[in-house]
Design a protein around this motif. Structure first.
Motif, PDB file in Angstrom:
ATOM      1  N   GLY A 109       0.835  -1.195   0.000  1.00  0.00           N
ATOM      2  CA  GLY A 109       0.000   0.000   0.000  1.00  0.00           C
ATOM      3  C   GLY A 109       0.866   1.239   0.000  1.00  0.00           C
ATOM      4  O   GLY A 109       2.053   1.203  -0.339  1.00  0.00           O
ATOM      5  N   GLY A 110       0.270   2.367   0.434  1.00  0.00           N
ATOM      6  CA  GLY A 110       1.014   3.603   0.470  1.00  0.00           C
ATOM      7  C   GLY A 110       2.179   3.578   1.437  1.00  0.00           C
ATOM      8  O   GLY A 110       3.114   4.384   1.322  1.00  0.00           O
ATOM      9  N   PHE A 111       2.160   2.656   2.396  1.00  0.00           N
ATOM     10  CA  PHE A 111       3.236   2.521   3.384  1.00  0.00           C
ATOM     11  C   PHE A 111       4.451   1.795   2.826  1.00  0.00           C
ATOM     12  O   PHE A 111       5.514   1.759   3.455  1.00  0.00           O
ATOM     13  CB  PHE A 111       2.724   1.749   4.603  1.00  0.00           C
ATOM     14  CG  PHE A 111       2.134   0.411   4.248  1.00  0.00           C
ATOM     15  CD1 PHE A 111       2.932  -0.713   4.062  1.00  0.00           C
ATOM     16  CD2 PHE A 111       0.765   0.273   4.070  1.00  0.00           C
ATOM     17  CE1 PHE A 111       2.398  -1.934   3.712  1.00  0.00           C
ATOM     18  CE2 PHE A 111       0.211  -0.957   3.732  1.00  0.00           C
ATOM     19  CZ  PHE A 111       1.027  -2.062   3.547  1.00  0.00           C
ATOM     20  N   GLY A 112       4.308   1.169   1.670  1.00  0.00           N
ATOM     21  CA  GLY A 112       5.368   0.339   1.118  1.00  0.00           C
ATOM     22  C   GLY A 112       4.883  -1.082   0.929  1.00  0.00           C
ATOM     23  O   GLY A 112       3.698  -1.313   0.632  1.00  0.00           O
ATOM     24  N   LYS A 113       5.762  -2.040   1.124  1.00  0.00           N
ATOM     25  CA  LYS A 113       5.408  -3.434   0.907  1.00  0.00           C
ATOM     26  C   LYS A 113       6.050  -4.320   1.965  1.00  0.00           C
ATOM     27  O   LYS A 113       7.241  -4.196   2.251  1.00  0.00           O
ATOM     28  CB  LYS A 113       5.869  -3.890  -0.486  1.00  0.00           C
ATOM     29  CG  LYS A 113       5.477  -5.310  -0.853  1.00  0.00           C
ATOM     30  CD  LYS A 113       5.907  -5.655  -2.273  1.00  0.00           C
ATOM     31  CE  LYS A 113       5.444  -7.045  -2.687  1.00  0.00           C
ATOM     32  NZ  LYS A 113       5.855  -7.381  -4.062  1.00  0.00           N
ATOM     33  N   PHE A 114       5.243  -5.214   2.554  1.00  0.00           N
ATOM     34  CA  PHE A 114       5.723  -6.235   3.478  1.00  0.00           C
ATOM     35  C   PHE A 114       5.652  -7.595   2.790  1.00  0.00           C
ATOM     36  O   PHE A 114       4.671  -7.908   2.114  1.00  0.00           O
ATOM     37  CB  PHE A 114       4.878  -6.278   4.752  1.00  0.00           C
ATOM     38  CG  PHE A 114       5.236  -5.242   5.776  1.00  0.00           C
ATOM     39  CD1 PHE A 114       6.354  -5.400   6.588  1.00  0.00           C
ATOM     40  CD2 PHE A 114       4.458  -4.111   5.920  1.00  0.00           C
ATOM     41  CE1 PHE A 114       6.694  -4.446   7.531  1.00  0.00           C
ATOM     42  CE2 PHE A 114       4.787  -3.142   6.857  1.00  0.00           C
ATOM     43  CZ  PHE A 114       5.906  -3.306   7.660  1.00  0.00           C
ATOM     44  N   GLU A 115       6.695  -8.396   2.970  1.00  0.00           N
ATOM     45  CA  GLU A 115       6.700  -9.786   2.512  1.00  0.00           C
ATOM     46  C   GLU A 115       7.055 -10.681   3.688  1.00  0.00           C
ATOM     47  O   GLU A 115       7.918 -10.333   4.501  1.00  0.00           O
ATOM     48  CB  GLU A 115       7.729  -9.997   1.396  1.00  0.00           C
ATOM     49  CG  GLU A 115       7.449  -9.223   0.128  1.00  0.00           C
ATOM     50  CD  GLU A 115       8.499  -9.446  -0.942  1.00  0.00           C
ATOM     51  OE1 GLU A 115       8.277  -9.014  -2.087  1.00  0.00           O
ATOM     52  OE2 GLU A 115       9.552 -10.056  -0.637  1.00  0.00           O
ATOM     53  N   ILE A 116       6.414 -11.830   3.791  1.00  0.00           N
ATOM     54  CA  ILE A 116       6.747 -12.771   4.843  1.00  0.00           C
ATOM     55  C   ILE A 116       6.610 -14.190   4.300  1.00  0.00           C
ATOM     56  O   ILE A 116       5.616 -14.548   3.671  1.00  0.00           O
ATOM     57  CB  ILE A 116       5.872 -12.564   6.094  1.00  0.00           C
ATOM     58  CG1 ILE A 116       6.312 -13.491   7.225  1.00  0.00           C
ATOM     59  CG2 ILE A 116       4.392 -12.706   5.779  1.00  0.00           C
ATOM     60  CD1 ILE A 116       5.732 -13.125   8.575  1.00  0.00           C
ATOM     61  N   GLY A 117       7.671 -14.981   4.490  1.00  0.00           N
ATOM     62  CA  GLY A 117       7.682 -16.354   3.999  1.00  0.00           C
ATOM     63  C   GLY A 117       9.015 -16.701   3.380  1.00  0.00           C
ATOM     64  O   GLY A 117      10.024 -16.000   3.570  1.00  0.00           O
TER      65      GLY A 117
END
Length: 385
Positions: free
Chosen positions: A109-117
């Motif tokens: 989103g506007g906050f950036g990007k999170f990835e987990i895994g």
């Protein structure tokens, strides 16, 4: 690879990924993949009393990619990315398999990007290097590498990418790109690729080594820039990766490097530099070892016009394991020349010319070094679907 196993796995996974979503519409599921094949004529020096094949058929980059993505009612983008890798010997009942090499979820989103895994970290994903111009192959982290070798694997590292925690379960955050700049951070609690029990059902022993990898608490930081100046496309990055050696091993494994690409009027000039300390990388596995290390650099030029690409690239790798006599002096140089033509719909054909030179470390008494060359020419067919 059994077709039944592949079909069942893909259908079940697609069904799972297409389950209920927090939006008015379910996530959209797409299934694709790629395969790179090549037929080569090879002229290779003998290593000791060992001679090598003079023709080669390569089948590499055998992946099935399953992705699900959708935009939620609140505007966030959510998704899952699963990469199913096929074995290299589907005619043998002992060697046939298919497994998820990467499987991770993300939220953007506007906050950036999170990835987990299980996926590559920020240092890997944000890195620039020499361009690939042969379909599915290049000198930096090659899919197809034609060189004679004493050890049965490349004598030294053939990549400027951070591989300390590649594909291991991690959490990553990427900032929004501001004025061309983007920052990426990754943290991997355990760089060993554990099975599902350790991943979700129970806690893994803190310092128990379950594979050849003995590294945990890996932190990655990367910064890159992408922009255009006077019609010249510019991409630059720098990264650092540091980890903790397990079981009281006296080592401080770390990697750092930088890369750059310049693009203008169809030309792309790119290169990269990499260095590691207290880190060994062999047979696809990183491990913490005192005074092991490597220095790698690469440079390449590509020209693309319409469906055509042509180029030339060079990679130089030096073993930097100063306190290990049997490793001192190992080095490798690779030159690639060739190009490709896009036939349409993800189908590319290309010509791949390679020259590789490997040098063994100090051997025998008195100590000496051995150098051997390999020259190859091949026709490549790469299909993405």
């Amino acid at each position: 690879m059994k077709k039944t196993l592949l079909g069942t796995t893909a259908l079940v996974t697609a069904g799972l990924l297409a389950g209920p979503a927090l939006a008015s519409d379910p996530l959209k599921v797409t299934v694709g993949g790629n395969v790179v094949t090549g037929f080569y004529f090879v002229d290779a020096d003998n290593v000791g009393g060992t001679s090598f094949q003079d023709t080669k058929v390569a089948v590499v980059a055998r992946n099935i990619d399953i992705k699900a993505e959708g935009t939620l009612d609140n505007g966030l983008v959510a998704g899952v990315d699963a990469k199913l890798q096929l074995s290299n010997d589907w005619n043998s009942t002992n060697e046939s398999w298919a497994s998820f090499r990467q499987l991770f979820a993300y939220l953007e989103g506007g906050f950036g990007k999170f990835e987990i895994g299980g996926t590559d970290g920020a240092a890997y994903k944000m890195h620039y290097t020499s361009p690939w111009f042969v379909p599915g192959n290049g000198v930096d982290s090659p899919n197809i590498y034609n060189a004679s070798s004493y050890s049965g694997s490349p004598e030294v590292r053939l990549s400027t990418f951070s591989l300390m925690a590649t594909d291991s379960n991690k959490i990553s955050y990427f900032t929004p790109r501001l004025a061309g700049f983007q920052l990426g951070l990754s943290y991997t609690p355990d760089a060993q690729n554990h099975g599902p029990s350790e991943n979700g059902l129970v806690l893994a022993p803190k310092d128990y080594i379950m594979s050849n990898n003995n590294i945990n608490q890996v932190f990655e930081i990367a910064l890159n820039y992408a922009g255009t100046f006077g019609g010249v496309d510019v991409g630059v990055d720098g990264f650092y990766t540091g980890g903790n050696a397990m079981n009281n091993i006296n080592a401080d494994p770390e990697e750092y490097g930088f890369g750059a690409n310049l693009g203008y009027a169809g030309f792309t000039l790119g290169g990269a530099y990499y260095e590691s300390n207290d880190l060994d990388y062999a047979n696809g596995v990183s491990s913490a070892d005192k005074d092991y290390g490597a220095q790698v650099w690469t440079l390449g030029l590509k020209y693309a016009t319409g469906p055509w690409t042509v180029g030339v690239a060079y990679l130089d790798s030096q073993d930097d394991s100063s306190n290990h006599a049997w490793r001192v002096g190992r080095e490798s140089q690779t030159v690639q020349l060739g190009g490709g033509y896009n036939l349409g719909s993800g189908v590319d054909v290309g010509l791949d010319l390679q020259w590789a030179q490997n040098t063994r470390g100090d051997i025998g008494s008195p100590a000496r070094r051995e150098t051997y060359d390999t020259k190859s020419a091949g026709l490549v067919l790469a299909i993405a679907f």
